[in-house]
Design a protein around this motif. Structure first.
Motif, short mmCIF file in Angstrom:
data_model
loop_
_atom_site.label_atom_id
_atom_site.label_comp_id
_atom_site.label_asym_id
_atom_site.label_seq_id
_atom_site.Cartn_x
_atom_site.Cartn_y
_atom_site.Cartn_z
N ARG A 73 29.26 73.71 -17.70
CA ARG A 73 30.06 73.51 -18.91
C ARG A 73 31.42 74.20 -18.84
N ALA A 74 31.68 74.86 -17.72
CA ALA A 74 32.93 75.60 -17.51
C ALA A 74 33.22 76.55 -18.67
N ILE A 75 32.22 77.39 -18.98
CA ILE A 75 32.37 78.37 -20.06
C ILE A 75 32.08 79.77 -19.51
N ASP A 76 32.47 80.78 -20.25
CA ASP A 76 32.09 82.12 -19.84
C ASP A 76 30.89 82.58 -20.66
N ILE A 77 30.36 83.72 -20.33
CA ILE A 77 29.11 84.20 -20.92
C ILE A 77 29.21 84.32 -22.45
N GLY A 78 30.38 84.61 -22.95
CA GLY A 78 30.57 84.76 -24.39
C GLY A 78 30.32 83.48 -25.16
N ALA A 79 30.42 82.33 -24.48
CA ALA A 79 30.23 81.04 -25.13
C ALA A 79 28.79 80.52 -25.01
N VAL A 80 27.93 81.26 -24.32
CA VAL A 80 26.52 80.84 -24.19
C VAL A 80 25.84 81.04 -25.55
N PRO A 81 25.27 79.98 -26.12
CA PRO A 81 24.72 80.08 -27.47
C PRO A 81 23.38 80.83 -27.56
N ILE A 82 22.73 81.05 -26.44
CA ILE A 82 21.44 81.75 -26.46
C ILE A 82 21.69 83.25 -26.31
N MET A 83 21.37 84.00 -27.34
CA MET A 83 21.56 85.45 -27.31
C MET A 83 20.50 86.11 -26.42
N PRO A 84 20.80 87.31 -25.88
CA PRO A 84 19.82 88.00 -25.05
C PRO A 84 18.44 88.15 -25.70
N ALA A 85 18.41 88.42 -27.00
CA ALA A 85 17.12 88.58 -27.69
C ALA A 85 16.32 87.28 -27.66
N ALA A 86 17.00 86.14 -27.79
CA ALA A 86 16.32 84.84 -27.76
C ALA A 86 15.79 84.54 -26.36
N LEU A 87 16.57 84.90 -25.33
CA LEU A 87 16.12 84.71 -23.95
C LEU A 87 14.94 85.64 -23.65
N ALA A 88 15.01 86.87 -24.16
CA ALA A 88 13.91 87.83 -23.99
C ALA A 88 12.63 87.29 -24.63
N GLY A 105 19.82 75.67 -30.73
CA GLY A 105 19.90 77.00 -31.33
C GLY A 105 18.56 77.47 -31.88
N GLN A 106 17.50 76.67 -31.70
CA GLN A 106 16.18 77.06 -32.19
C GLN A 106 15.57 78.15 -31.31
N ALA A 107 14.63 78.90 -31.88
CA ALA A 107 13.91 79.92 -31.12
C ALA A 107 12.88 79.26 -30.23
N ALA A 108 12.59 79.90 -29.09
CA ALA A 108 11.63 79.37 -28.13
C ALA A 108 10.28 79.08 -28.79
N ALA A 109 9.77 80.03 -29.56
CA ALA A 109 8.45 79.88 -30.19
C ALA A 109 8.41 78.67 -31.12
N ASP A 110 9.51 78.42 -31.82
CA ASP A 110 9.58 77.28 -32.74
C ASP A 110 9.54 75.95 -31.98
N ILE A 111 10.24 75.89 -30.86
CA ILE A 111 10.26 74.68 -30.04
C ILE A 111 8.87 74.43 -29.46
N VAL A 112 8.25 75.48 -28.93
CA VAL A 112 6.91 75.37 -28.34
C VAL A 112 5.91 74.87 -29.38
N ALA A 113 5.98 75.44 -30.59
CA ALA A 113 5.06 75.05 -31.67
C ALA A 113 5.33 73.62 -32.13
N ALA A 114 6.60 73.29 -32.38
CA ALA A 114 6.95 71.97 -32.90
C ALA A 114 6.61 70.85 -31.93
N GLU A 115 6.74 71.12 -30.64
CA GLU A 115 6.52 70.06 -29.65
C GLU A 115 5.17 70.15 -28.96
N GLY A 116 4.34 71.09 -29.39
CA GLY A 116 3.00 71.22 -28.80
C GLY A 116 3.04 71.46 -27.32
N LEU A 117 3.88 72.39 -26.89
CA LEU A 117 4.07 72.62 -25.46
C LEU A 117 3.18 73.72 -24.87
N ALA A 118 2.43 74.39 -25.71
CA ALA A 118 1.61 75.50 -25.22
C ALA A 118 0.62 75.00 -24.17
#
Length: 194
Positions: A76-91, A118-131
């Motif tokens: 996307r030719a962006i720097d780290i400041g433009a990454v929408p996933i915050m460290p806490a969300a990646l953690a 911009g959704q949280a990982a847990a929300d995506i996993v739950a909503a899409e039944g990915l567990a």
């Protein structure tokens, strides 16, 4: 400026990239290459360190930042400041993978959806039944079906030619759409073949 004043000035300076690279190797037990890549810019180093601290898993944080995060930055030719996933969300995503809730393959898809929505990982996993399916009672009938469908391969495996064992595990994984816990599937398959 006296000695204590000089010390105060030095301690207030940002950590130099070379010192930070060495610290990453020592503190986080990272290979030289990883540490060099992660200290390319102060932003990337800060992002990695925040993710490592919040996930408690420096190696996973390193792999995700050097892999998916930096790949997206480059594409996307962006720097780290433009990454929408915050460290806490990646953690939080790292924690879900560590718990075995999702596989690392599914985690990459979840990462992409987090990035776009911009959704949280847990929300995506739950909503899409990915567990992952990790209870034997759900996996056992699928294992039995796969075994019943491939009597020739079972005969070969029982005769000592276990090259095709992974194929059978793969068939179960295909039926579960990749959601079967591979370790449990493997154990069930071994037990069923005998």
């Amino acid at each position: 400026v006296d000695a204590s004043g000089r010390e105060q000035i030095v301690s207030s300076l940002p950590e130099l990239p070379e010192a930070r690279r060495r610290r990453f190797i020592e503190q986080y037990a990272l290979p030289e290459y990883d540490a060099a890549l992660l200290t390319q810019t102060r932003g990337i180093a800060d992002y990695f360190e925040a993710t490592a601290r919040q996930s408690g898993n420096a190696k996973a944080a390193s792999n995700w930042v050097m892999g998916e995060v930096m790949r997206n930055m480059k594409e996307r030719a962006i720097d780290i400041g433009a990454v929408p996933i915050m460290p806490a969300a990646l953690a939080a995503l790292i924690a879900i993978v560590e718990k075995g809730t999702i596989s690392s393959t599914v985690a990459k898809d979840v990462f992409a959806k987090m990035y776009d929505s911009g959704q949280a990982a847990a929300d995506i996993v739950a909503a899409e039944g990915l567990a992952q399916i990790s209870d034997s009672s759900s996996l056992e009938p699928i294992v039995q079906r796969v075994i019943a469908a491939h009597p020739d391969i079972i005969a070969e495996i029982r005769a000592g030619k276990d090259r095709k064992f992974q194929f059978l595990v793969g068939q179960v994984m295909k039926e579960t759409k990749g959601k079967g816990d591979p370790k449990i599937v493997t154990d069930l398959m071994k037990a069923a073949i005998g």
